[in-house]
Scaffold this active site. Structure first.
Site, PDB file in Angstrom:
ATOM      1  N   PRO A   1     -17.730  21.803   9.801  1.00  0.00           N
ATOM      2  CG  PRO A   1     -17.906  19.534  10.094  1.00  0.00           C
ATOM      3  CD  PRO A   1     -17.932  20.815  10.833  1.00  0.00           C
ATOM      4  CD  GLU A   2     -21.433  26.581   6.294  1.00  0.00           C
ATOM      5  OE1 GLU A   2     -22.222  26.621   5.332  1.00  0.00           O
ATOM      6  OE2 GLU A   2     -20.985  27.599   6.835  1.00  0.00           O
TER       7      GLU A   2
END
Length: 269
Positions: free
Chosen positions: A2-3
């Site tokens: 995840p960004e």
DNA sequence: ATGACAACCTGTGGGC
DNA sequence: TGCCCACAGGTTGTCA
């Protein structure tokens, strides 16, 4: 995985399912995350009612009537809404069981994520974070001012959470391409005009990725289990050796701070 | 203050 | 086919 866009997608995905729900149980199958999950988290969460879901940097903040649960997904974490009796799979470390026979399930093979309980709105992990990239205050003038006399490369500079949060490796590569800036250029030697272009590119790429539900490279899923669809729009990330979508020059890959950087040697200066 | 780098951990893919 | 190494979306802590 995840960004920021993936974390935002997760927040939006879980919020409708947890807000107004009360926690009836917490099942911790593996407490050894980046930091061990403190007993306080379970003690305070059970019986609490969720009021809302927010995001600060890549932290998910789930407000309750008793305090706030703060979750980070690390490199490989995900949070999903499941039926409470769905069998737990390998690496399903935590279930937060709700009063409607569903649960919020935390899955994280690499265990780089974390869970903390916030009493106040402050926490050491949040205290020294830079501005949100989508906030008005994040501007070219701000980056220009912060970067004077700094020798670090512009890519490492924008990935520094004390400068600005939420710009991870994928979107740093993409934003530098979109703004035509060479990733190895010293951050202290980028003009204010080029920082304006870079900030516009960061905001654009993050907003578009959020609109697409994030980028699913391998196995990212949002709160409702759906993959993100931004991967097909990536200009440079993961495309080393392939032709630039603008000028057909072969995209080059280098390594900066242990992370892979992909860029177009012709378009980026 | 800044910057370089190791560390945390598991899974996977490429090269041999 | 199988083994081993390098690397993967992040961040912190340490040391120069």
């Amino acid at each position: 995985m995840p960004e920021l866009p993936e974390v935002e997608t997760t927040c939006r995905g879980i919020a409708p399912h947890i807000v107004k729900r009360r926690v009836v149980a917490m099942i911790i199958r593996e407490s050894r995350l980046r930091w061990p999950i403190a007993a306080e988290v379970e003690d305070r969460l059970i019986g609490a009612r969720f009021l809302g879901v927010r995001r600060r940097a890549k932290y998910i903040l789930m407000d309750t009537d008793q305090g706030t649960l703060m979750v980070h997904l690390g490199m490989s974490g995900s949070l999903r809404i499941m039926s409470a009796d769905a069998p737990a799979l390998f690496h399903d470390h935590v279930d937060i069981v709700l009063d409607d026979h569903h649960c919020l399930r935390y899955h994280d093979p690499r265990r780089f994520g974390s869970m903390h309980w916030l009493k106040e709105m402050s926490h050491p992990l949040l205290d020294s974070l830079g501005p949100e990239p989508l906030a008005e205050s994040f501007s070219g003038a701000y980056l220009y001012e912060r970067s004077r006399r700094r020798r670090a490369s512009v890519k490492q500079f924008i990935m520094d959470g004390k400068v600005v949060v939420g710009v991870g490796n994928i979107y740093a590569n993409e934003a530098l391409f979109l703004s035509g800036i060479h990733p190895k250029r010293a951050s202290g030697r980028v003009s204010v005009a080029r920082y304006e272009a870079l900030v516009a590119a960061i905001k654009e790429v993050l907003a578009k990725a959020i609109a697409q539900g994030g980028t699913t490279l391998r196995d990212f899923v949002g709160g409702d289990g759906q993959p993100g669809y931004f991967a097909q729009q990536l200009r440079v990330y993961g495309r080393q050796g392939k032709p630039c979508r603008v000028c057909q020059t072969t995209l080059k890959e280098i390594r900066q701070g242990g992370r892979s950087t992909v860029y177009c040697p012709a378009c980026q200066r």
